[in-house]
Design a protein around this motif. Structure first.
Motif, PDB file in Angstrom:
ATOM      1  N   LEU A  24       4.063   1.563   2.250  1.00  0.00           N
ATOM      2  CA  LEU A  24       5.133   2.474   1.880  1.00  0.00           C
ATOM      3  C   LEU A  24       4.636   3.898   2.068  1.00  0.00           C
ATOM      4  CD1 LEU A  24       6.294   0.731  -1.423  1.00  0.00           C
ATOM      5  CD2 LEU A  24       7.350   0.551   0.841  1.00  0.00           C
ATOM      6  N   GLU A  25       5.184   4.577   3.052  1.00  0.00           N
ATOM      7  CA  GLU A  25       4.735   5.940   3.305  1.00  0.00           C
ATOM      8  C   GLU A  25       5.501   6.910   2.413  1.00  0.00           C
ATOM      9  OE1 GLU A  25       3.614   8.834   7.090  1.00  0.00           O
ATOM     10  OE2 GLU A  25       4.913   7.106   7.403  1.00  0.00           O
ATOM     11  N   GLY A  26       4.777   7.877   1.871  1.00  0.00           N
ATOM     12  CA  GLY A  26       5.376   8.889   1.017  1.00  0.00           C
ATOM     13  C   GLY A  26       5.026  10.270   1.505  1.00  0.00           C
ATOM     14  N   TYR A  27       5.581  11.268   0.833  1.00  0.00           N
ATOM     15  CA  TYR A  27       5.382  12.648   1.272  1.00  0.00           C
ATOM     16  C   TYR A  27       5.330  13.581   0.063  1.00  0.00           C
ATOM     17  CZ  TYR A  27       6.671  17.311   2.934  1.00  0.00           C
ATOM     18  OH  TYR A  27       6.705  18.660   3.163  1.00  0.00           O
ATOM     19  N   GLY A  28       4.511  14.581   0.188  1.00  0.00           N
ATOM     20  CA  GLY A  28       4.411  15.614  -0.830  1.00  0.00           C
ATOM     21  C   GLY A  28       3.237  16.501  -0.487  1.00  0.00           C
ATOM     22  N   MET A  29       2.963  17.451  -1.353  1.00  0.00           N
ATOM     23  CA  MET A  29       1.853  18.356  -1.127  1.00  0.00           C
ATOM     24  C   MET A  29       1.313  18.791  -2.481  1.00  0.00           C
ATOM     25  SD  MET A  29       4.330  21.318   0.427  1.00  0.00           S
ATOM     26  CE  MET A  29       3.021  22.331   1.071  1.00  0.00           C
ATOM     27  N   LYS A  55      12.120   2.449   5.307  1.00  0.00           N
ATOM     28  CA  LYS A  55      12.288   2.570   6.752  1.00  0.00           C
ATOM     29  C   LYS A  55      10.959   3.035   7.325  1.00  0.00           C
ATOM     30  CE  LYS A  55      17.218   3.824   6.722  1.00  0.00           C
ATOM     31  NZ  LYS A  55      18.225   4.828   7.182  1.00  0.00           N
ATOM     32  N   ILE A  56      10.330   2.161   8.095  1.00  0.00           N
ATOM     33  CA  ILE A  56       9.060   2.530   8.716  1.00  0.00           C
ATOM     34  C   ILE A  56       9.297   3.699   9.668  1.00  0.00           C
ATOM     35  CG2 ILE A  56       7.259   1.744  10.315  1.00  0.00           C
ATOM     36  CD1 ILE A  56       7.521  -1.040   9.007  1.00  0.00           C
ATOM     37  N   GLY A  57       8.412   4.682   9.597  1.00  0.00           N
ATOM     38  CA  GLY A  57       8.571   5.892  10.395  1.00  0.00           C
ATOM     39  C   GLY A  57       9.169   7.041   9.605  1.00  0.00           C
ATOM     40  N   PHE A  94       0.860  -1.170   0.000  1.00  0.00           N
ATOM     41  CA  PHE A  94       0.000   0.000   0.000  1.00  0.00           C
ATOM     42  C   PHE A  94       0.903   1.229   0.000  1.00  0.00           C
ATOM     43  CE2 PHE A  94      -3.121  -2.799   2.389  1.00  0.00           C
ATOM     44  CZ  PHE A  94      -4.034  -2.869   1.344  1.00  0.00           C
ATOM     45  N   ILE A  95       0.376   2.337  -0.493  1.00  0.00           N
ATOM     46  CA  ILE A  95       1.083   3.606  -0.431  1.00  0.00           C
ATOM     47  C   ILE A  95       0.259   4.542   0.448  1.00  0.00           C
ATOM     48  CG2 ILE A  95       2.029   5.558  -1.715  1.00  0.00           C
ATOM     49  CD1 ILE A  95       2.101   3.722  -4.183  1.00  0.00           C
ATOM     50  N   SER A  96       0.883   5.066   1.484  1.00  0.00           N
ATOM     51  CA  SER A  96       0.179   5.965   2.407  1.00  0.00           C
ATOM     52  C   SER A  96       0.687   7.386   2.228  1.00  0.00           C
ATOM     53  CB  SER A  96       0.408   5.522   3.862  1.00  0.00           C
ATOM     54  OG  SER A  96      -0.236   6.409   4.760  1.00  0.00           O
ATOM     55  N   ALA A 132       7.023  13.829  -3.514  1.00  0.00           N
ATOM     56  CA  ALA A 132       8.392  14.322  -3.367  1.00  0.00           C
ATOM     57  C   ALA A 132       9.312  13.208  -2.906  1.00  0.00           C
ATOM     58  CB  ALA A 132       8.440  15.474  -2.367  1.00  0.00           C
ATOM     59  N   SER A 133       8.807  12.354  -2.040  1.00  0.00           N
ATOM     60  CA  SER A 133       9.591  11.218  -1.555  1.00  0.00           C
ATOM     61  C   SER A 133       8.652  10.059  -1.285  1.00  0.00           C
ATOM     62  CB  SER A 133      10.339  11.587  -0.265  1.00  0.00           C
ATOM     63  OG  SER A 133       9.429  11.773   0.804  1.00  0.00           O
ATOM     64  N   VAL A 134       9.197   8.850  -1.342  1.00  0.00           N
ATOM     65  CA  VAL A 134       8.397   7.662  -1.019  1.00  0.00           C
ATOM     66  C   VAL A 134       9.345   6.504  -0.737  1.00  0.00           C
ATOM     67  CG1 VAL A 134       8.153   6.811  -3.406  1.00  0.00           C
ATOM     68  CG2 VAL A 134       6.398   6.255  -1.701  1.00  0.00           C
ATOM     69  N   ASN A 135       8.968   5.677   0.197  1.00  0.00           N
ATOM     70  CA  ASN A 135       9.747   4.482   0.465  1.00  0.00           C
ATOM     71  C   ASN A 135       9.636   3.502  -0.705  1.00  0.00           C
ATOM     72  OD1 ASN A 135      11.029   4.363   3.276  1.00  0.00           O
ATOM     73  ND2 ASN A 135       9.001   5.193   3.743  1.00  0.00           N
ATOM     74  N   HIS A 136      10.663   2.714  -0.893  1.00  0.00           N
ATOM     75  CA  HIS A 136      10.751   1.749  -1.995  1.00  0.00           C
ATOM     76  C   HIS A 136      10.624   0.349  -1.405  1.00  0.00           C
ATOM     77  CE1 HIS A 136      12.636  -0.585  -5.233  1.00  0.00           C
ATOM     78  NE2 HIS A 136      12.453   0.454  -6.020  1.00  0.00           N
ATOM     79  N   PRO A 137       9.994  -0.610  -2.098  1.00  0.00           N
ATOM     80  CA  PRO A 137       9.854  -1.966  -1.544  1.00  0.00           C
ATOM     81  C   PRO A 137      11.180  -2.592  -1.128  1.00  0.00           C
ATOM     82  CG  PRO A 137       8.479  -1.724  -3.479  1.00  0.00           C
ATOM     83  CD  PRO A 137       9.301  -0.478  -3.395  1.00  0.00           C
TER      84      PRO A 137
END
Length: 610
Positions: free
Chosen positions: A383-388, A404-406, A360-362, A395-400
């Motif tokens: 996979l948590e990501g970030y942007g606006m 890193k959780i958190g 999932f992408i959060s 802008a960023s997202v964790n890769h499978p």
């Protein structure tokens, strides 16, 4: 292991979204593109079929005289027709103005007037009624096109038509101008306006964020080059398409070619996942919180041996995860236990989500690490990501293979992230907005002379380049004792502890201690009532009962045991209603409008300190 990401693709992006779509149709004509519910069944269309529908609608817009970068509004929930309309606007050289269906008529009129929208796609009679009521404020709107059949006797003749009528007009236009749509599409510059997304601000009028074609094609390509999604994947899409998160997933689909099953009904998400069986889905943290709470409360209500097995399974799962993340071997007895619990417990949890989810992408808000770890123990990767909105969502997202959780992961390839003054996160790249529509002063505040977007978020980068968001600068407050408080961190901890909670809101700016307002999830309240001799009681009676208060009090004490002394919740209360988009207390992306809640409960909060 960090992934080395090639950024050379940024110099070879598709010219625009329209070309990106046309190229996908040409590359995968007979491959499934979309599926959507019709009654109780699901229908499917190929890329060729979707391409033909989009071409007819785009030609219909050209027949109406739509010019380059002129705005076209879409006032609708998430559905297949929304995507058709958006792609048609792109292919006709226009720019989509997004309007949440929950937006009140006055704000709808403001958004459409401020954007200068000339055509509006409206979902149903409810949306059309808003347009008719405020028609005098919309002199530029020449046509309203509905997704559903609507009778609008108060509208001028011909002002409101159905989707098929526009498509028929497009057919006639194409008969006289064959190839017109592709010609227009191939002529759209990368820096042409593609989308105006009005941010759901907590104060004042919403601001229109100007996003260009290069923003969206970059987002899609940045996901494609990471090789995590392919043509044989299947997305389930429920996110509001009026929100940048939903739009960026459409960009990823065009770049990668996977199919998307679409249904915007939030109450159907879990049921749909079991039927659609997707390989991935994007969601806001609230969806994962609700799923976690539902599973935990159901198990607790069953009690007995089932609960003991469930609890032991997650204890083992967490232990195995901890060893693996530390790079240590898993002892054989623990490995055998884990295999058994995977069959007895974890496989059943995964099956609730269709059984095929790769990840999932959060996004859109912070996901509590404890909840992410709980899902991970069950074999479900979030996979948590970030942007606006101001940077087209991603802008960023964790890769499978690098997560890193958190954290919200490393920067997307081609994106620059740095930490500025006051630990503010700054972004730069092809996805940054061109500015706020008609608001040059606001634009100057957000974008500096070197092209950096000032996000207003506090964060930090670790040695591996993973970004951690530590709070929203404007959400931080200081107690009268001089201690800084980060409400989101405290609120997320409580949601991981208490499966009954829907919202937990912390206050205490310039006060001598911290307080909280709490709302209970309606589904959880119903289940709890059935187990506590209150079946059939109203929601208000359940959540305001002494027994519920005692239960919540125990969870608050548990939370306080995890906080610094100055952060602890000294007083709290349970509201008699849950927050909602309709009440104006949540944004359409399910974020709490903190100042609205605080204003409406001012007397209650003040009373805590008397």
């Amino acid at each position: 292991m960090a992934i080395v990401r090639d950024t050379s693709f940024v110099d070879h992006l598709p010219q625009n979204v329209a070309v990106q779509f046309l190229d996908r149709v040409a590359k995968s004509p007979e491959v499934e593109a979309f599926r959507f519910p019709v009654g109780t069944a699901w229908e499917s269309v190929t890329w060729r079929q979707a391409g033909r529908q989009v071409e007819r609608l785009a030609a219909g817009l050209l027949a109406l005289g739509l010019q380059a970068e002129e705005r076209v509004g879409i006032a609708s929930g998430t559905r297949y027709e929304w995507i058709l309309a958006d792609l048609a606007v792109m292919c006709a050289g226009g720019a989509t103005t997004t309007v949440y269906p929950s937006t009140n008529g006055d704000d709808v009129a403001y958004i459409l007037a401020d954007s200068g929208s000339r055509v509006v796609f409206a979902e149903d009679a409810e949306q059309v009624a808003k347009l008719v009521a405020f028609r005098e404020q919309l002199p530029d709107v020449v046509r309203v096109v509905t997704f559903e059949k609507v009778d609008a006797p108060d509208a001028p003749e011909g002002w409101v038509v159905g989707l098929e009528q526009l498509a028929s007009e497009g057919e006639a236009y194409l008969a006289e101008h064959p190839g017109a749509v592709e010609e227009v599409a191939r002529g759209i510059a990368p820096d042409a306006l593609a989308t105006l997304i009005y941010t759901s601000g907590t104060t004042g009028r919403p601001k229109g964020v100007r996003l260009l074609h290069r923003s969206w094609v970059y987002e899609g390509e940045a996901i494609r080059v990471q090789d995590i999604l392919h043509e044989d994947d299947l997305q389930f899409l429920w996110l509001p398409m009026a929100h940048a998160f939903g739009k960026v997933l459409l960009s990823a689909q065009l770049a990668c070619g996977f199919a998307t099953a679409i249904d915007g009904r939030v109450d159907k998400i879990i049921d749909n996942l079991a039927v659609v069986r997707p390989t991935f889905m994007g969601a806001a943290p609230r969806i994962f919180e609700k799923a976690y709470a539902r599973i935990v409360t159901m198990t607790e209500s069953e009690g007995g041996a089932k609960k003991k097995i469930f609890d032991q399974a997650f204890k083992v799962g967490m232990a195995v995860d901890e060893l693996k993340r530390a790079g240590k071997p898993v002892p054989l007895p623990l490995k055998l236990q884990h295999g058994l619990f995977d069959k007895l417990v974890f496989a059943k949890v995964r099956e609730r989500f269709g059984g095929r989810v790769k990840f999932f992408i959060s996004g859109s808000a912070a996901l509590n690490a404890d909840i992410a770890n709980w899902f991970h123990a069950a074999g479900i990767l979030i996979l948590e990501g970030y942007g606006m909105t101001e940077n087209a969502a991603g802008a960023s997202v964790n890769h499978p293979d690098d997560y890193k959780i958190g954290t919200v992961g490393p920067a997307l390839p081609g994106t620059e992230i740095k930490i500025g003054e006051g630990d503010e996160v700054l972004l730069r790249g092809p996805h940054i907005m061109a500015g706020y529509h008609n608001l040059p002063e606001e634009t100057a505040k957000a974008l500096d002379a070197d092209g950096w977007l000032h996000t207003g978020d506090k964060g930090a980068l670790d040695a591996d380049g993973h970004l951690r968001i530590t709070g929203r600068i404007k959400d931080l407050f200081k107690t009268s004792g001089g201690k800084y408080i980060a409400p989101p961190a405290i609120e997320a901890k409580f949601k991981a502890i208490c499966p009954l909670v829907s919202q937990f809101m912390v206050f205490g700016n310039e006060r001598n201690f911290v307080v909280a307002l709490i709302t209970i999830d309606p589904d959880a309240a119903t289940a709890w009532a059935a187990e506590n001799d209150m079946a059939g009681a109203s929601y208000t009676d359940v959540v305001r009962s002494e027994r519920m208060r005692a239960v919540i009090g125990e969870y608050v004490e548990e939370l306080n045991g995890k906080l610094n002394r100055w952060e602890t919740i000294k007083k709290w209360d349970i509201l008699d209603h849950d927050l909602s988009i309709e009440s104006g207390e949540l944004t359409p992306s399910l974020k709490v409008k903190r100042n609205v809640v605080e204003d409406r409960n001012k007397e209650r909060i003040d009373a805590f300190y008397q």
